[in-house]
Structures are given as C-alpha cells and as structure tokens.
Design an enzyme around this catalytic site. Structure first.
Site, PDB file in Angstrom:
ATOM      1  N   LYS A 156       0.312  -0.972  -0.151  1.00  0.00           N
ATOM      2  CA  LYS A 156      -0.313  -0.085   0.014  1.00  0.00           C
ATOM      3  C   LYS A 156       0.865   1.487   0.185  1.00  0.00           C
ATOM      4  CE  LYS A 156      -3.524   2.233   2.681  1.00  0.00           C
ATOM      5  NZ  LYS A 156      -4.668   1.890   3.863  1.00  0.00           N
TER       6      LYS A 156
ATOM      7  N   SER B 150      -9.274   1.978   3.009  1.00  0.00           N
ATOM      8  CA  SER B 150      -9.094   2.912   2.384  1.00  0.00           C
ATOM      9  C   SER B 150      -7.773   2.197   1.061  1.00  0.00           C
ATOM     10  CB  SER B 150      -8.002   3.964   3.175  1.00  0.00           C
ATOM     11  OG  SER B 150      -6.800   3.373   4.166  1.00  0.00           O
TER      12      SER B 150
ATOM     13  N   SER C 297      -9.293  -0.087   7.293  1.00  0.00           N
ATOM     14  CA  SER C 297      -9.409  -0.114   5.797  1.00  0.00           C
ATOM     15  C   SER C 297      -8.198  -1.372   5.455  1.00  0.00           C
ATOM     16  CB  SER C 297      -8.361   0.739   6.375  1.00  0.00           C
ATOM     17  OG  SER C 297      -9.002   2.443   6.578  1.00  0.00           O
TER      18      SER C 297
END
Lengths: 487, 489
Positions: free
Chosen positions: B78, B153, B177
């Site tokens: 990420k 997210s 997330s």
C-alpha cells in the site's frame, strides 16, 4: 538596581530555564548530540520529520533527569507521560514538539544558593523532558534550516514565583547551572545556547498577598542581559502603578510575551496575551508512559557526586574560607576544581581563594577571558601562592608575576621569577642591613611596642623596610635581621 | 492456474524448482499489465526491481543457499508504506514526487525473507476513507463489479489480490481499512493486534490505532506473512516486544470447543438479508465444534463518534509535518512563509483530508478539548474494559464486517456521513487495539462478496487466524476468482 524602591514594591519573578542535556544522542533518535558541526550532518529521517517516522525515548536523558531530581530533592514521578505541543514553525520538523505537559517527570524540589555570603533556598515547581528545535539561519535572499539541534534533549526547569529581585534570579540560575555541571548532565554553555532563560515578571505592593498581572520575557541567554531585562520590566511596572494608582491592574500592564533587545536595551512586545497560541496539548500516542522504578532511583542516588552546597560547606567549615569566597568558587565547577588542584600545591586555602576570586578574576575580566579560556594551569597558580607564603617573593612582585602568567600561560611562576632579576628579592644582607638599621633608629616607639607584645609593630617595621627597598628585599632576610637586632 | 495458487503453494513450488522466481514474477507482471487498466489498483509497478530480485532468488536457489520464508512470492505494498528510493505518494498530490529516504521496517523484513516487492497500490488519500474515491490518482474499481468500490482505504491492495494480480499485498487498518475492503472483494484481510507489527515507515494517520496487515487468499497465507511482519523493531516504541508465535503451526491446532461471543444487541440494526447471511455463516462454524454465546457490546454504538473524534485529532497533528518546507509540494504561488504553509496544503490535500484535519484541530482546541477529546478518551477506556470483560466469557468474538456489500462508485459523496457509518462494525477493534480478520463468507443475491469478522483479545492473533483457517478449510469462498480475471495461467 538600587533605584528600585524595594521598600514599597515587591517584584515577583518566576524563571523557566531550558537546559540542553549532555547525552550522546538526541532525545527521541540516536543521532549525535553535538554542537558546532556542519549544518545537517547530525540528523536522521526522524529528526527532519519525514513521513512514517517515530520517536524512541533516550534512556540516558531519563537518567539525567532523575539525577537532577535527586540533587534538588524533587519528587520523581513513578509514571510520567509525553504530550504533543502543536505549532507551525520551520525549525520544528513535525510542527509539534514532544514535551511533558500533563505529567512531568519531576515535581517540586529546591535549590540552595550560597551567594553573597548568605545561604538561601529557592523552590522549584516542576521539571520535564522535551526536545529542542532546529535553527533558522538567515542569508541575504533566503533562509536555511539547520536540523543538527532539532531533537537535542532539553530539561525545562520551572521555578515557583518566589524570586524577588534580578540578583535572586541570577543566583538561582547560576546555582542550578552549577548543580548540573557537577552532576555532569549539562554543560550549560550559554554562548552555545546550552542554557536559556525565560522570566515571568510582576510587581506588587510590599505586603500584598495576591499576584498582579505579569509579563513574560523569553529566551535570555546571558545573566547580565537577564538582569537588565527583568530590572527594566520591574521599573516599568512600578512606574505604571505609581502613575495611575487607582486604575485596574490589567489595564496598566500590557500582558504578553516580550524579548529583550540587547542593542536598544529595551523590552519589545512579541505577542499579546489575547493572541497567545493555543498549543492543543494532547497525549503523545507514539510514546508509552515512562515508568521509573524505585531501584533505578536508588542506584542513581548512590552515584551522586558532591553538590555545590555540600562543597560550599566543606570550604567554609573545613578549609575556613570566607563565605563569600567559597560561594564564588563553587558556582563554577571548573573554578572549584581548579582551586582544589591548586590547593594541593599552595596549601593556604584563604590566600589561594582570594588570588583566584579577586586578583586573577579581575585581570581575566580586563582581558575578556575566563579561567578556562585563559589556559592558566592550576598548579602554577598554586605555586604562585606558595612562593608568597614561603616569602620567596613579596605580594607586590607576585602581582606582576600574575600578569606575566596570563600573557604566557604555559610558563610557571618559578621560571618567571628566576628569569627576571627584578623579581629576585635582594638577599644580600650587606645591602639590606643599613636600611634595617636606619628604620629601626627612626622608629624607637615601634620597637618598644613590639617588645610590649604588639606584633603589628613588627609588620609595620617590615613594611617600612620593604618600602625603602621598593619591595625587593627578601622578606625572610628582613625578618631575620630585625629579630636579631631587636632581641 | 498460477493465479489460483496460494502464496504458500507458490513458495513451495519455487523451492522445489517447479517454478522459477522469474517465471512467477513475469506471470504476475503480465497479469498486472493486462488487467490493472480496468482496476487502477497500482500506482507504481516495479518491473525492473522485481525481476532483478527474482533473478537473484533463482541464483540463490540454484546455489543451494538458504531461502527466506517468502522466497519467490510477489507482494504489493500500500502506498502509505515507505520503500527506500521509491516514490511514496500516500494517494496524495502533496507527495507526488516524494522519494523515500528509508524503508519501512515491514519492507525490510519482507525483503530479508526474499519476498518480491512488485509495486505500490492505490489508496484513499493518507488512508482517510472507505471507498478509494478519495485518492488523488483516481478510484480503484472492485474486480467483482467494476462500477463499484472495492472499499478503502486499502483499495488497491484489496483489488489486486482479489483479481489475483499478485498473491499477497500489505494494507493498513485504522478503522477498518483492511477488513472492509477484504470483505467487499472476497479475500482475507487481517489486522494484527495494535503493537504486534512495527509502524515505523507507515505514514501515520491515527497513531494509536494504525496497524499494517496482510491481504491474502486465505488465513494460511496471512499466517505466513505474519511470521515475517512480526519481527522486532527498535524504532517503534509502541511495538510490544514479545516473540511472535509460530503462526503456521498454531493455526492448525484444533478449534473444537472454542467459545465465540456474538453481540446480537449491537447488531440489531443489521439489514435482514445481511443478518440471515450472518446466521448461516455461524451455522458453518457450529459444525466445526464452535460454541456461540451471546455477549453485550452495546457500548460499541459510541464507536463511530469516538473514532472520528480521536482519529481526526491525532491525524491533525500527524499531518502537520506536510507543510511545504522540507519535502513534498511547495506551492509555486507562495511568496511568504505563511503562504508556503497555506497554499501548499490547500493545493496538496484533497477535501476529505482537509475535512479531517479541520475537525481534528477543532476537537483539540482549548475551548473544545474537554467536550470532545477528553470525553472520547474516557469512553475509549470503557470500550477497552468492556471488550476485556467480554473476553472473560468467550475466546473470540464474531460479527459482520460491514452493514452492506460494496456500493456503487457513483453513489459515493452524496452523504459523507453515510460513508463513515460503514465503519460501524470495524472501528471498535481499533479503539481497543485488538486483532481481527475478515474472511470471505459467501455472496449476496447480486453475486457480491460478503465477509465474516473474527476478533480476538489483544496479542491473540494466532487464535483469530486459527478459527479463520478452520472456517476456510470447511468452505470454498476463498478460492473464488471474479469473472474476467481467471483461467489464464
């Protein structure tokens, strides 16, 4: 300072002192804690606030704080915590400082000052750990930021508002400095920013119990300027109250943060109280609470060195030094250490103390030097005093030798005296004897006084002879001749 | 089909010499190249870097040298996790050109264990959001339905594993997330206990809640990654220094007799089809020998309010460093210091980030801090206590992951609060610092994935993974690949 009407008005002063700790590495990172290097060499990603970085507490800084706590008799909090103090400024890499606002590591304590021949106590409110900011450097068309200082460990020591004069403030600050130097936890080098003072100043009528509005003077880095600044604030406030004795106090004093302009010798308002920054303090989530174990405190207690007040008492009680001299000597660790090293040679403590605190001190000040920067060697100063004690040279000649020693600090007094015929006391009895005879002839009363037991008379006679020989006669020869002739 | 292989199997095949690291890497790079245009899961693909690593690994294996636990396995990261020498954008314009000065501890641990870091994935800006639509680089699409969000997210990390563009990825979870996108995309997403995995190198959002965790096809792969991620780090003072268990061994221990608490009261607003799905899922668990008991977690109803107070407060300070002075965007319009601050942040941050910074700053301001922040902290303590009490009665807790399935992209932004309310079942876990997993539990009538959430006491990560593993051995939801993304290799 003498024109402040202390009999009617009482200044109330509190000091917040920021001291850089002498740790190997920084407060929250393992970058070197070192002054004077090229910009931005003592940094790592955490020090420059890079994304994703985290603080890790410096255990040595914690130990130093505990040692300070033990030295001032503070309560060492078994649990203390860290907090974020938010404000935007380029020298603050995260735009928040990590400090201890809610639960500081030290509470209470007091500082025992032996200044001006008196022993006084000043109390401390709290002390806590935090980190220093970087430094902005202004060039012609841009500003640069040096982050070497960003993250250096600081201990902030907050006094209670119980200092009552500019000289109180200096005595307190100097003693705190001495304590930290003795502990070895801080150098407090003012020129390097190792110790900075903020003062909160208010004034009230003598006898009044409540506090009147105060102003804050920030970032003073010399005792001299601090006294000037505080004095200026006191005077201005008294003047305002005397001018308008019936006006509400808050209307007369512009409360806020000031700085002392050394050039103009004036206080300048930086920010009014109404516009004070809201720091939005909240607990630092990246650092767990700091637990201090009783055992760690006990272990550190065992390693405490002799502290300034203890050294002062030793000088007064064991060495019989006058209180004022002792007080001056202990205030600077370097000076006190120097004194003791010289004492091993000199043997006469009072005389040595006087030479260091008065004679040499005066000459150093003239030359803009400190004892440390002069390069003078303790054993040489000790030897100088010994030469006087042994009557090898007179006090008067010694003063000249002292001047020579300052010019060439590597040279020792014995060599200086040997190299200079003017310094050699005249030993030749055939030269001195006629003078002795003449003086004795001219002062029959003194001879009589001496025979009656007044030893001062002897000193008078010796003095007269020395005057005649312009200080060059060997004091021991003179003494011997007089004794022989009188007895 | 290589894309159907779990990381564990791929690793075994690599070690056995059945597949070379180069073959594996090229295959996945090929898949990314073919499919990511539809998804926008990747912000950067490390073609050169990953092939270089693959070649090194092949040489290592040929030379008989010892291989790390993740040898030969590609993993995506990420883009709020730093990798030295590579750009880290955090999905923001502010860090468009920010080259990382150091690697996050998790990246160092992965590389040490010979994982092949294949690229950086898309996310809601600074991890703030639950849809992927708050990225400055365009939203990521859900491979199960390209008109829908994959969640957020960690949108890119979830989508790329769901589409099998890589067998593994790393995400971060502050309020859900990892778990919510795992649930929306039909994969396994694990949030470790707070303090289990080092946060050094994860760009902070809410420091007291953030954790890095794996996305994978199943709990066994998650356990494999956890063995690597749990390494000790001296640069994170909040990491709990406790030697990690052997996760892969622990997950195979028996599950029968485990007591699982269900907070029925807290779930009473769950929509009926979700509820009946949840109940069916529990039936499967019952067959594994799990015992269910009702528990009271009604205090979790304060979770969302609490989360948005505390997380935004911490974020407002964490994001203060993005000021245009030392790195990142500096506005070309700025002529004074204040303008550098104002314009750079104005231009560099998206509106969701600005909202949260403003909210957090307001909450910490001296006039309001007691009303919001201090009060929220007290309720946080209450929640932590209640969770501990609940775990006095049961070993694990099960709940849905989200109130609904993945929602259409064009419905997002109508009501920002609606997006926040998605976090209802996930935030309590971050507030209390507990380990939790989302495992695929089936599909709704539209064919959209649904997830089951299993929560454990703090530092009981392997217990959570164990129930998840047993559940997956008894079901096949984890093996499903979305249409259009399968059957090639």
């Amino acid at each position: 300072m003498s024109d402040i009407p202390y009999e009617h008005w009482e200044p109330v002063i509190g000091l917040e002192i920021h001291v850089q700790l002498n740790t190997q590495t920084k407060m929250y990172t393992r970058s070197p804690n070192h002054f004077g290097d090229e910009p931005n060499v003592n940094i790592d990603p955490v020090d420059t606030g890079q994304p994703g970085t985290l603080p890790v507490l410096n255990a040595q800084a914690v130990r130093f704080a505990i040692q300070l706590g033990l030295a001032i008799g503070a309560e060492i909090s078994p649990v203390s915590t860290f907090d974020r103090k938010s404000y935007f400024y380029p020298d603050t890499p995260r735009n928040y400082q990590i400090t201890q606002f809610f639960q500081p590591i030290l509470r209470g304590g007091r500082v025992t000052c032996d200044v001006g021949g008196k022993t006084r106590h000043f109390s401390i409110d709290r002390a806590h750990l935090e980190d220093d900011s970087g430094m902005l450097k202004h060039f012609t068309s841009f500003a640069g930021i040096d982050f070497n200082r960003a993250g250096v460990p600081l201990i902030e020591i907050v006094s209670t508002p119980t200092l009552h004069s500019p000289s109180d403030a200096t005595a307190y600050a100097k003693t705190l400095r001495a304590i930290m130097q003795y502990l070895g936890i801080a150098n407090c080098n003012m020129e390097e920013g190792g110790m900075r003072m903020d003062a909160n100043v208010s004034v009230r009528k003598r006898g009044e119990k409540s506090l009147r509005p105060k102003i804050e003077i920030k970032n003073m880095n010399s005792f001299y300027n601090m006294e000037l600044a505080i004095e200026s604030a006191i005077r201005a406030q008294i003047e305002a109250y005397e001018r308008c004795p019936h006006a509400p106090h808050e209307e007369l004093i512009v409360q806020g943060t000031y700085r002392w302009n050394m050039g103009n010798r004036r206080l300048e308002l930086l920010r009014m109280k109404e516009n004070a920054l809201d720091y939005r303090y909240f607990p630092e989530p990246d650092l767990p609470p700091l637990y201090v174990e009783q055992k760690q405190i006990e272990d550190l207690k065992k390693t405490l060195p002799e502290l300034p007040h203890q050294r002062y008492r030793r000088y007064v009680e064991e060495l019989n030094l006058p209180a004022e001299s002792a007080g001056i000597l202990v205030l600077e660790k370097f000076t006190a250490d120097f004194f003791e090293e010289a004492l091993a040679v000199a043997k006469n403590a009072s005389s040595l103390a006087s030479w260091i605190t008065v004679e040499f001190a005066g000459r150093l000040k003239e030359r803009g030097l400190t004892l440390k920067s002069s390069g003078l060697q303790a054993k040489h100063v000790g030897m100088l005093v010994k030469l006087i004690q042994d009557k090898t040279i007179t006090g008067r000649i010694a003063k000249q030798v002292a001047g020579n020693m300052l010019e060439k600090p590597e040279s020792d007094p014995v060599s200086i005296v040997q190299a200079n015929p003017d310094y050699q006391p005249v030993q030749d009895t055939s030269v001195i004897e006629p003078i002795v005879d003449r003086i004795l002839e001219e002062n029959p009363q003194s001879i009589a006084d001496y025979k009656a037991g007044r030893t001062k008379a002897l000193a008078f006679l010796v003095g007269q002879i020395m005057k005649e020989t312009r200080g060059k006669a060997s004091p021991s020869v003179v003494n011997d001749l007089i004794q022989k002739k009188i007895d | 089909m290589m894309e159907a292989e779990t990381a564990k199997i791929l690793g075994e095949k690599f070690r056995a010499g059945d597949l070379s690291a180069k073959e594996i890497t090229q295959a996945y790079l090929g898949r990314i190249s073919k499919h990511d245009g539809k998804l926008n899961a990747f912000l950067q693909v490390f073609e050169k870097r990953s092939l270089k690593k693959a070649e090194e690994l092949d040489r290592k294996r040929k030379g008989g040298r010892p291989l790390g636990k993740l040898a030969g396995i590609p993993i995506a990261i990420k883009d709020n996790i730093l990798l030295k020498g590579e750009i880290t954008t955090c999905g923001s314009k502010f860090l468009e050109n920010y080259s990382s000065l150091y690697s996050a501890t998790v990246c160092e641990l992965l590389e040490k264990e010979d994982a092949i870091l294949i690229g950086k994935t898309n996310l809601d800006e600074f991890a703030m959001g639950g849809s992927g639509t708050h990225s400055a680089y365009g939203p990521t699409k859900n491979p199960w339905d390209l008109s829908r969000t994959p969640g957020g997210s960690s949108s890119g990390s979830a989508a790329c594993v769901a589409a099998r563009l890589t067998p593994l990825s790393l995400g971060s979870d502050t309020g859900g997330s990892i778990r919510q996108p795992a649930s929306f995309t039909g994969i396994t997403g694990f949030k470790p206990s707070y303090g289990r995995v080092s946060r050094y190198g994860l760009v902070a959002f809410a420091s007291s809640m953030d954790q890095i965790g794996p996305f994978s096809q199943d709990a066994e792969d998650a356990a494999l990654v956890m063995e690597v991620l749990s390494g000790s780090c001296q640069k994170d003072a909040t990491q709990i220094q406790s030697p990690p268990p052997n996760f892969l061994e622990k997950i195979n221990e028996p599950i029968a007799g485990t007591k699982v608490g269900i907070p029925w009261d807290f779930m009473k607003e769950l929509e009926s089809s979700s509820r009946s799905h949840f109940e069916k899922t529990l039936e499967i668990c019952k067959e594994l020998g799990v015992e269910f008991i009702p528990i009271d977690l009604s205090v979790l109803k304060y979770g969302i309010a609490l989360y948005y107070i505390l997380a935004t407060a911490e974020a407002s300070a964490n994001l203060a460093r993005f000021d245009g002075v030392r790195y990142g965007k500096r506005s070309s319009r700025a002529t004074t210091l204040d303008e550098i601050y104002d314009f750079s942040r104005q231009e560099g941050f998206g509106s969701e980030v600005k909202n949260r910074i403003l909210l957090g700053t307001y909450i910490l301001s001296s006039d309001h801090i007691d009303t919001y922040y201090v009060k929220a902290q007290k309720i946080r303590t209450l929640i932590i206590r209640k969770m501990r009490e609940a775990f006095g009665q049961c070993d694990l807790i099960a709940m849905p992951v989200t109130p609904s399935v993945a929602f259409p992209l064009d419905q997002i932004g109508e009501d920002p609060l609606k997006e926040y309310l998605q976090d209802l079942y996930t935030v309590g876990v971050n507030i209390a610092g507990l380990p939790a997993i989302s495992v695929p539990s089936g599909f709704n009538h539209e064919g959209l994935p649904m997830g089951l959430q299993i929560i454990g006491p703090q530092m009981h990560d392997s217990d959570v993974l164990r129930l998840a593993h047993h559940f997956q051995k008894a079901t096949d939801f984890a093996t499903k690949i979305p249409d259009g993304f399968g059957g090639e290799l």
